[in-house]
Design a protein around this motif. Sequence first.
Motif, PDB file in Angstrom:
ATOM      1  N   ARG A   1       0.849  -1.193   0.000  1.00  0.00           N
ATOM      2  CA  ARG A   1       0.000   0.000   0.000  1.00  0.00           C
ATOM      3  C   ARG A   1       0.885   1.243   0.000  1.00  0.00           C
ATOM      4  O   ARG A   1       1.949   1.233   0.611  1.00  0.00           O
ATOM      5  CB  ARG A   1      -0.876  -0.008   1.246  1.00  0.00           C
ATOM      6  N   PRO A   2       0.431   2.312  -0.655  1.00  0.00           N
ATOM      7  CA  PRO A   2       1.252   3.529  -0.674  1.00  0.00           C
ATOM      8  C   PRO A   2       1.690   3.945   0.725  1.00  0.00           C
ATOM      9  O   PRO A   2       2.849   4.314   0.927  1.00  0.00           O
ATOM     10  CB  PRO A   2       0.314   4.557  -1.302  1.00  0.00           C
ATOM     11  N   SER A   3       0.796   3.839   1.693  1.00  0.00           N
ATOM     12  CA  SER A   3       1.146   4.276   3.044  1.00  0.00           C
ATOM     13  C   SER A   3       2.251   3.410   3.638  1.00  0.00           C
ATOM     14  O   SER A   3       3.034   3.862   4.466  1.00  0.00           O
ATOM     15  CB  SER A   3      -0.088   4.238   3.945  1.00  0.00           C
ATOM     16  N   GLN A   4       2.308   2.148   3.205  1.00  0.00           N
ATOM     17  CA  GLN A   4       3.386   1.288   3.713  1.00  0.00           C
ATOM     18  C   GLN A   4       4.672   1.562   2.960  1.00  0.00           C
ATOM     19  O   GLN A   4       5.755   1.525   3.526  1.00  0.00           O
ATOM     20  CB  GLN A   4       3.022  -0.188   3.536  1.00  0.00           C
ATOM     21  N   MET A   5       4.499   1.828   1.666  1.00  0.00           N
ATOM     22  CA  MET A   5       5.681   2.026   0.831  1.00  0.00           C
ATOM     23  C   MET A   5       6.528   3.185   1.329  1.00  0.00           C
ATOM     24  O   MET A   5       7.747   3.123   1.291  1.00  0.00           O
ATOM     25  CB  MET A   5       5.220   2.245  -0.616  1.00  0.00           C
ATOM     26  N   VAL A   6       5.882   4.239   1.812  1.00  0.00           N
ATOM     27  CA  VAL A   6       6.671   5.408   2.203  1.00  0.00           C
ATOM     28  C   VAL A   6       7.442   5.203   3.501  1.00  0.00           C
ATOM     29  O   VAL A   6       8.332   5.984   3.809  1.00  0.00           O
ATOM     30  CB  VAL A   6       5.809   6.696   2.321  1.00  0.00           C
ATOM     31  N   VAL A   7       7.123   4.157   4.240  1.00  0.00           N
ATOM     32  CA  VAL A   7       7.932   3.891   5.425  1.00  0.00           C
ATOM     33  C   VAL A   7       8.811   2.664   5.230  1.00  0.00           C
ATOM     34  O   VAL A   7       9.595   2.307   6.102  1.00  0.00           O
ATOM     35  CB  VAL A   7       7.080   3.729   6.706  1.00  0.00           C
ATOM     36  N   ALA A   8       8.663   2.014   4.073  1.00  0.00           N
ATOM     37  CA  ALA A   8       9.473   0.818   3.815  1.00  0.00           C
ATOM     38  C   ALA A   8      10.897   1.235   3.473  1.00  0.00           C
ATOM     39  O   ALA A   8      11.131   2.306   2.945  1.00  0.00           O
ATOM     40  CB  ALA A   8       8.869   0.034   2.657  1.00  0.00           C
ATOM     41  N   LYS A   9      11.815   0.358   3.810  1.00  0.00           N
ATOM     42  CA  LYS A   9      13.200   0.631   3.445  1.00  0.00           C
ATOM     43  C   LYS A   9      13.596  -0.392   2.397  1.00  0.00           C
ATOM     44  O   LYS A   9      13.563  -1.592   2.638  1.00  0.00           O
ATOM     45  CB  LYS A   9      14.087   0.520   4.675  1.00  0.00           C
ATOM     46  N   LEU A  10      13.953   0.087   1.223  1.00  0.00           N
ATOM     47  CA  LEU A  10      14.354  -0.832   0.170  1.00  0.00           C
ATOM     48  C   LEU A  10      15.812  -1.234   0.388  1.00  0.00           C
ATOM     49  O   LEU A  10      16.578  -0.500   0.997  1.00  0.00           O
ATOM     50  CB  LEU A  10      14.213  -0.158  -1.195  1.00  0.00           C
ATOM     51  N   THR A  11      16.157  -2.400  -0.160  1.00  0.00           N
ATOM     52  CA  THR A  11      17.537  -2.845  -0.004  1.00  0.00           C
ATOM     53  C   THR A  11      18.473  -1.802  -0.594  1.00  0.00           C
ATOM     54  O   THR A  11      18.232  -1.261  -1.659  1.00  0.00           O
ATOM     55  CB  THR A  11      17.761  -4.172  -0.743  1.00  0.00           C
ATOM     56  N   GLY A  12      19.518  -1.557   0.134  1.00  0.00           N
ATOM     57  CA  GLY A  12      20.496  -0.604  -0.357  1.00  0.00           C
ATOM     58  C   GLY A  12      20.123   0.844  -0.074  1.00  0.00           C
ATOM     59  O   GLY A  12      20.828   1.750  -0.465  1.00  0.00           O
ATOM     60  N   GLU A  13      19.011   1.051   0.595  1.00  0.00           N
ATOM     61  CA  GLU A  13      18.630   2.427   0.895  1.00  0.00           C
ATOM     62  C   GLU A  13      18.911   2.755   2.363  1.00  0.00           C
ATOM     63  O   GLU A  13      18.922   1.878   3.211  1.00  0.00           O
ATOM     64  CB  GLU A  13      17.147   2.646   0.619  1.00  0.00           C
TER      65      GLU A  13
END
Lengths: 188, 899
Positions: B311-323
């Motif tokens: 969900r967009p709301s989750q995506m903005v707090v997710a940490k992608l690999t390498g970030e």
Amino acid sequence: MQVPANFTQLLTEWRSGQPQALDRLTPLIYDELRRLARGYMRAERGSHTLQATAVVHEAFLRLIQANVDLQDRGHFFALASRLMRRVLVDHAKSRSRLKRNAGFRDLSVSDSEQKAGSGEVSVIALDDALESLLQLEPRLARVIELHYFGGMTYDEIAAAVGASAATVHRDIRLGKAWLLSEIGGAAK
Amino acid sequence: MIPRGRWQEIQSLFEQLADMDGPTREAHLDKSCGEDADLRRSVQSLLTLDGAREDTLLNAVGAAAESLLDDHRDRLIGTRIGPYRVVSILGHGGMSTVYRGERDDSQYHQTVAIKVLQHASVHPRLRSRLHSERHILATLDNPSIARLIDSGDLEDGTPYLVMEFVNGESIDVYCDARTLFVRERIELFIAVCGAVQYAHRNLIVHRDIKASNIFVTDEGAPKLLDFGIAKLLAPESLSHTLPVTRLQERILTPENAAPEQVLGRPITTATDIYALGVLLYLLLTGRSPYRLLSYSQLQLERAICMDDPARPSQMVVAKLTGETDIDRSRISDRRGLSPQRLRARLSGDLDAIVAMAMRKEPDRRYPSVEALAEDLRRHLMGQPVQARQGDWRYNAAKFMRRNLLVVVSGAAVFFGLLIIAGVTLWQNHLIGLARDATAEERDRAQQVSGFMVDVFSRADPFNAQGRPSTAQELLDRGAEKIKGNANLQPEVRAQLLESIGLAYRRQGLYERAIPLFEQAVAMRRSANPIDRRNLAAALANLAQALTDAGSFGSAEAYIQQALSLSQATDRPSSAATADILFQYGHFLLNAKSDPERASKLFSEALVIYRSVPGDQHLPIALTLCSLASPSIWSGDFVVAEQYQREGLSLLRATVSRNYPDYAASLEGLGYILTQRGKYAEAEQTLNEALQIERGDFGADNQRIAAIEANLGEIYERQGDRARAMKFTQDALRITKDHMAPNHYIVGYFLDALANLYLDADNLGAAESNARQALGIYAQALPARHLYVAATRHLMGEILLRRGQFEAAEIELRAALDIDLSLAGAGNWRTARTQASLGWVLIAANQAVEGEPMLVAAQRQLLATLGPQHPEVIQSTTRLAQYYRSHHREADAAKLRSPN
């Protein structure tokens, strides 16, 4: 305007030893290669790798319009991969000549070539190393060529060379590592 | 040149060591190379290079191609195309290169964008098509769409298009550069929607909407580029289809591709709506929807068709690999918020709107771009959005479509009329009561209401012991009565709403139950003072109906509210809290595949039920039966059998055999007995359950389907394949008739059927059923669910039999990943998957990894399931086969007599 059947025919001619066929083949490839370059640019580092080679593969499939028997596909792909390698390497060589001979035209040298000059591997070095590998272990060299220049999947390569996909996978890993070590050694 | 012999040594060592981890590899290197430092160095260096993440050689090939093309592109610069001088390259994509062209004659000065197309030289038919269609495009006249000015052919026949030159930046760059707030981004996006809508009205689909095709001018006006161009270039516009269509489609900006594009299905305006959803996602979150899930093209495509994006709301707090955290906060900074605030801003409406635009099935998305824009406007104005209501409404509608009600008997009609009459009378009675209510009278009102609630509840087949005593009509009219009557006391109204809702729900009419429960919750919330106990119960009811309708997300939120409210109010705990715990436990079990937490809640509930006064036999019995479920999931069938038998005997002593849950408990016991290999008793138990269901409920129902599927499994294990097939197919048929086509239960039975086909060696049918099951799970269940793991395991087995080891390995590793995280390392499901994976690896010549995996899994399975279980037999047979083929007769013999 070239119709697709021509491409297959030209390829067959080239295979049967008529070098001039290559000159007529090359322009046909440009259009399709653009797509390859795009694929390459999309392959951002660290994120998903959109395989440039898959695009090469596709380029050839489009060009031949699948006019090839299934049984002959393996053979055809081998030929197509060889051709792609030849075209890319020849171009890279003429570019590097140009670069050496005309210092002031350096601006027109693409970023990618500069990158290749700055520690990254150039397709010419890859080509040389592949020649050495061919001497050492022809099977590996063939599989690598199909993979990188023909854009074939492990399964397709497996079918083409008559080995299991797992074997092909291992061959590519070993071949790749060997090539990198060869290229690294040559640079030093 | 390395000598031949030396090379072979290196090669064989590399192959042995390539898949080992660091320490193991070191040890092996020491052992194998001994004093030979040179050999060691060579192998070591190859292994290190093998471990590199980046494919340097691939980059070399790509760079060479890019350079070749750069040169080719440059050739047009300085030449003339039509009246325009080609000045520079503006950009290039896979299909075309765009040049900046200038017209500079006595009349005027004009800058244009000239798009020179490729492929046309190889596809003459595409060219003629282009010429006819560009006339249509030229008619698009909208300030937000870049105009098509002219078109023609170069000397060599390559077609080109001359388009309005747009001076600006792509929309995502524009938004970020100006730190636009979420609201401003949405407003800009709505303007984009307007342009797309205009084109749709002219029957033109864009097909390739993405940020880089949408420019925003300095004045802040969006301009859409390339409208309809993608179609002219699309492979399917050629009359001859190539076998490589899939591959070609694959190249079309895969991150933005809709499922129908990946699958090569028809492209419609709904495809643009999907792409708009992706664009909105990007503008809101700064990321593409599938960034978290995918890293290869194939996986990306699979994800587009199967998985729900974060969900967009989750995506903005997710940490992608390498970030890093900084990368993440940079995204929220550009929206003028902290990551947490941004998350809160997006959660709810915007999550729902994006999800609705991006639904997998085109016909489930917004019906038009206008509807999407409208919903965003509603959100901006703080009004309820369609997307959040549509969710359950759609699910419930599908769910109920074929769920026909039982015919109303004469008595029931009479009874119904009586109730309606009763409601009217009773209302008047209440109004009288309300005028001068004494405590005693209020009690009486409560009694009356209790009575009426009870009357309504008889429509509930559970309370009516399964007799077909009710009709939807009756309930509909009851609900109408309540709605139309403004004089009802709020408390009574809420109770009535809940009773009817309950009755609807038990009838499977979730669509109707949910709004009633919602109203009831709203009324309980606005009561003054709030009765927390009633509110908790109302929330729990709503959660249950939402769960039934498959809206797990909102259901969980409600049930958590209910539970914390009830726990805060009830001291010491009452049966009401236990009821909610019980309900939540089932939710965790079914919707979340979380047996561990479920088991805890059931135990908690059991303790409460046993401690509170009054006759709690029934809830205790049901909780005991429920406690069997987590044990089933974790493979502990001995414990499961104990719980189930204890619960069943208590149930037998408490209720008549017509009580609906009685048959369900029998079915549960039958399942456990089947798993324990006690087939005779299992069959007898299931037949008893079947008899009750058929005798008392008559028509097919979902429990009958479950029982039949279970009987099917017994017959399968006893080798009676024909009968097994018949029962399983019947179960599937009933389920399809009663449930929404995408209910996970449908997937469950498809999986069962696929299993049977696999046994019968009908691999085609097995694969097709398993794929259907996975497709359904993708929509009905979270991606990480044990059912998903089970079916992917099955898919792995099918692919294994088809000799597609690599694909099998992918499925099995995915299954294992889920098993490990949900069931744990020692679980029989995990072991089952490991056994299969081990075998696949062995088959694919990777015995180094495969053998120990199969050995350990076989042991684990034997210890958990006992020697008679088919999984144990299969893994043992495979292991024995492997040993024998490697002439390890002693090891094989040990398998036969483990001691």
